[in-house]
Scaffold this motif. Structure first.
Motif: not given
Length: 195
Positions: A137, A141, A154, A158-159, A185, A188-189, A192
């Motif tokens: 993840l 990102q 991270l 995040p989810f 979820s 949304n991540w 973002s």
């Protein structure tokens, strides 16, 4: 009306493109073009020339092909690890159920709706799998952030990790295919990161 496009609430569409000629002029490494669009509210339109919406977004990113392929392999390994964890937790559940009801052990079967529920159930990660998820993840990102240098690794996931969310991520980073993500979820991540 036959050409109308519809999108449900919160839908992210991903498509990869490897252009033969058009490449960013500042790079020598092979890159692929990630094309994305998403909506935050239900959308229906039939004429692109007069369509306007405050809830539809689109864009593109040039991403290193080598990093995309590497990430897709790591996400495949993560999905396999999540499946193993799910299988072991299912076996523990079945074993305790059989011990509690030995006379019914012959009739215990997994019905399709139970299997579907398991795909969206949160998976409790062991330490090794959680670290693997954080690495994957963090790379997602870094690839999707507009300013990759500012994205730090991270420290937490995040989810909620489900088999469905990891399978969707694996599909998302398969440059031979596109995908549609609706799981909230995860949606949304990712969105973002694209803003």
């Amino acid at each position: 009306e036959s050409r109308a496009a519809n999108a449900s609430n919160k839908q992210l569409s991903i498509q990869w493109y490897l252009p033969s000629l058009a490449k960013p002029s500042d790079d020598t490494e092979d890159k692929v073009l990630l094309l994305y669009s998403y909506n935050t509210k239900p959308v229906k339109f039939s004429n692109m020339k007069i369509f306007s919406s405050m809830s539809v977004f689109s864009g593109y990113l040039w991403i290193s092909l080598v990093r995309v392929i590497s990430l897709q392999e790591e996400l495949s390994n993560l999905r396999q690890q999540v499946e193993i964890l799910m299988q072991s937790s299912k076996n523990l559940f079945s074993a305790s159920e059989i011990a509690s009801f030995p006379e019914q052990s012959e009739t215990l079967k997994i019905i399709p709706s139970t299997k579907a529920k398991m795909n969206i159930a949160k998976v409790h990660l062991d330490e090794k799998t959680e670290e693997m998820a954080k690495r994957c993840l963090s790379e997602v990102q870094a690839l999707l952030s507009l300013v990759p240098a500012l994205s730090s690794p991270l420290t937490e996931v995040p989810f909620d990790i489900t088999l469905q969310s990891i399978t969707a991520l694996e599909s998302m980073f398969d440059p031979a295919n596109g995908c549609v993500i609706t799981e909230e979820s995860l949606f949304n991540w990712i969105t973002s990161l694209l803003q």
